[in-house]
Design a protein around this motif. Structure first.
Motif, short mmCIF file in Angstrom:
data_model
loop_
_atom_site.label_atom_id
_atom_site.label_comp_id
_atom_site.label_asym_id
_atom_site.label_seq_id
_atom_site.Cartn_x
_atom_site.Cartn_y
_atom_site.Cartn_z
N LYS A 168 0.77 -1.26 0.04
CA LYS A 168 0.02 0.02 -0.01
C LYS A 168 0.64 1.41 -0.09
O LYS A 168 1.45 1.52 0.87
N LEU A 169 0.87 2.19 -1.04
CA LEU A 169 1.79 3.33 -0.97
C LEU A 169 0.94 4.52 -1.87
O LEU A 169 0.31 4.17 -2.67
N PHE A 170 1.61 5.64 -1.60
CA PHE A 170 0.95 6.78 -2.59
C PHE A 170 1.59 8.24 -2.43
O PHE A 170 2.16 8.44 -1.23
N MET A 171 1.46 8.98 -3.20
CA MET A 171 2.34 10.22 -3.29
C MET A 171 2.06 11.37 -3.68
O MET A 171 1.01 11.48 -4.29
N LEU A 172 2.70 12.55 -3.52
CA LEU A 172 2.20 14.01 -3.22
C LEU A 172 3.29 15.18 -3.68
O LEU A 172 4.54 14.99 -3.48
N HIS A 173 2.93 16.34 -3.92
CA HIS A 173 3.77 17.44 -4.05
C HIS A 173 3.17 19.00 -4.08
O HIS A 173 1.83 19.04 -4.61
N SER A 174 3.40 19.98 -3.59
CA SER A 174 2.90 21.35 -2.89
C SER A 174 3.09 22.45 -3.63
O SER A 174 4.22 22.55 -4.12
N GLY A 175 2.62 23.74 -3.36
CA GLY A 175 2.81 25.15 -3.92
C GLY A 175 4.12 25.38 -4.20
O GLY A 175 4.59 25.16 -5.30
N ASP A 176 4.63 25.87 -3.32
CA ASP A 176 6.01 26.63 -3.32
C ASP A 176 7.04 25.47 -3.35
O ASP A 176 8.42 25.34 -3.64
N GLU A 177 6.73 24.15 -2.61
CA GLU A 177 7.74 23.24 -2.60
C GLU A 177 7.18 21.60 -2.87
O GLU A 177 5.97 21.59 -2.72
N LYS A 178 7.86 20.92 -3.57
CA LYS A 178 7.41 19.68 -3.93
C LYS A 178 7.23 18.64 -2.74
O LYS A 178 8.01 18.93 -1.85
N ILE A 179 6.12 17.83 -3.23
CA ILE A 179 5.85 16.98 -2.06
C ILE A 179 5.63 15.80 -2.45
O ILE A 179 4.80 15.42 -3.57
N LEU A 180 6.39 14.64 -1.92
CA LEU A 180 6.14 13.21 -2.53
C LEU A 180 5.32 12.61 -1.07
O LEU A 180 6.08 12.72 0.01
N SER A 181 4.34 12.06 -1.51
CA SER A 181 3.73 11.41 -0.17
C SER A 181 3.58 9.99 -0.37
O SER A 181 3.09 9.54 -1.38
N LEU A 182 3.98 9.27 0.52
CA LEU A 182 4.11 7.87 0.56
C LEU A 182 3.11 7.52 1.67
O LEU A 182 3.30 7.52 2.74
N ILE A 183 2.19 6.68 1.07
CA ILE A 183 1.17 6.34 2.03
C ILE A 183 1.09 4.98 2.30
O ILE A 183 0.70 4.11 1.25
N ILE A 184 1.15 4.56 3.73
CA ILE A 184 0.90 3.13 3.96
C ILE A 184 -0.31 3.16 4.65
O ILE A 184 -0.48 3.68 5.61
N ASN A 185 -1.31 2.26 3.92
CA ASN A 185 -2.64 2.16 4.39
C ASN A 185 -3.38 0.91 4.04
O ASN A 185 -2.67 0.00 3.60
N ARG A 186 -4.51 1.15 4.03
CA ARG A 186 -5.45 -0.25 3.70
C ARG A 186 -5.27 -0.62 2.33
O ARG A 186 -4.99 0.23 1.35
N PRO A 187 -5.41 -2.04 1.82
CA PRO A 187 -4.92 -2.33 0.55
C PRO A 187 -5.70 -1.47 -0.56
O PRO A 187 -5.18 -1.55 -1.96
N ASP A 188 -6.86 -1.34 -0.44
CA ASP A 188 -7.55 -0.69 -1.51
C ASP A 188 -7.48 0.88 -1.44
O ASP A 188 -8.35 1.57 -2.43
N ARG A 189 -6.71 1.34 -1.08
CA ARG A 189 -6.52 2.82 -0.97
C ARG A 189 -6.02 3.51 -2.26
O ARG A 189 -6.71 4.66 -2.65
N THR A 190 -5.44 2.81 -3.00
CA THR A 190 -5.01 3.13 -4.36
C THR A 190 -6.21 3.58 -5.11
O THR A 190 -6.42 4.42 -5.95
N SER A 191 -7.05 2.45 -5.33
CA SER A 191 -8.12 2.25 -5.88
C SER A 191 -9.12 3.46 -5.63
O SER A 191 -9.88 4.09 -6.45
N GLU A 192 -9.17 3.60 -4.33
CA GLU A 192 -10.10 4.57 -3.61
C GLU A 192 -9.84 6.27 -4.40
O GLU A 192 -10.52 7.11 -4.85
N LEU A 193 -8.39 6.30 -4.29
CA LEU A 193 -7.91 7.50 -4.99
C LEU A 193 -8.12 7.76 -6.17
O LEU A 193 -8.36 8.77 -6.83
N ARG A 194 -7.73 6.51 -6.82
CA ARG A 194 -7.89 6.49 -8.48
C ARG A 194 -9.46 6.99 -8.84
O ARG A 194 -9.75 7.61 -9.72
#
Length: 232
Positions: A118-144
């Motif tokens: 379970k993983l996932f990633m991000l990046h923001s306004g003035d500074e880039k953001i990598l977000s690595l999400i460790i969570n329930r197995p269906d989290r990626t499909s939820e976000l998709r």
């Protein structure tokens, strides 16, 4: 390495929804925090349950910030700038994505079908953001389903710290994904009679060995009688 490094700092966000924290994850989080700090990046561990007590050594690691709110709360106003790292995406992550998106969101394990993690990633306004999400197995499909733009890190499954390392190399150091040197499914020597194969893709280090968190090989040797799934 790349000819040009992005001047924008990278923020890594790992969303930890589990009420517990295993030894494997603790080592990965510590590694991510140290590497983020060394590269001038930021590491935010979000969605941490208020009941979860961080191990003392991890809590003291330079570069680690703990946040109890979720990614969707913290970055609610930046959805159009969010890129979801998704093993089902049709497009690979590229250096240009570091300029086109502000948030790189990791939502499920990045490779293999069916995905094992379970993983996932991000990046923001003035500074880039990598977000690595460790969570329930269906989290990626939820976000998709919520309409985030998707990118993937190739076809093979990576550990959490490897996925963050690869993403930082691509969007911050501007190294094309296909130019990164990898080691797939390396064998770890447990003793003179026993070896174990790691079911992941790793970045190859200068010593030609897979880059792993400090203490990970000792943990694997210590728990050699257990499966990798038990360690994770």
């Amino acid at each position: 390495m790349a000819d040009q490094v992005s001047s924008n700092p990278v923020t890594i966000v790992v969303e930890h929804l589990d009420p517990e924290l295993g030894a494997w994850s603790a080592l990965e989080y510590g590694c991510i925090a140290r590497e983020a700090h060394a590269s001038g990046s930021r590491f935010l561990l979000s969605s941490v349950p208020t009941s979860l007590q961080m191990p003392q050594d991890l809590a003291a690691t330079q570069g680690l910030e703990v946040e109890h709110r979720s990614i969707e709360e913290v970055f609610a106003d930046r959805k159009s700038k969010v890129c979801l790292l998704d093993p089902a995406a049709q497009v690979e992550l590229s250096p240009a994505d570091g300029e086109n998106f502000e948030v790189f969101l990791f939502g499920g394990i990045l490779g293999d079908d069916p995905p094992r993690g379970k993983l996932f990633m991000l990046h923001s306004g003035d500074e880039k953001i990598l977000s690595l999400i460790i969570n329930r197995p269906d989290r990626t499909s939820e976000l998709r389903k919520k309409g985030y733009a998707g990118r993937r890190l190739g076809p093979k499954q990576m550990t959490t710290d490897t996925a963050v390392r690869v993403t930082r190399m691509v969007v911050h150091e501007k190294v094309p994904l296909e130019q990164i040197q990898y080691l797939d499914y390396p064998e770890i020597l447990i003793n003179e009679h026993e070896r174990t194969e790691m079911p992941f893709r790793y970045v190859k280090g200068e010593d030609e060995q897979p880059i792993m968190p400090r203490g990970m090989i000792d943990l694997i040797k210590k728990d050699a009688d257990h499966g990798i799934d038990d360690l994770i």
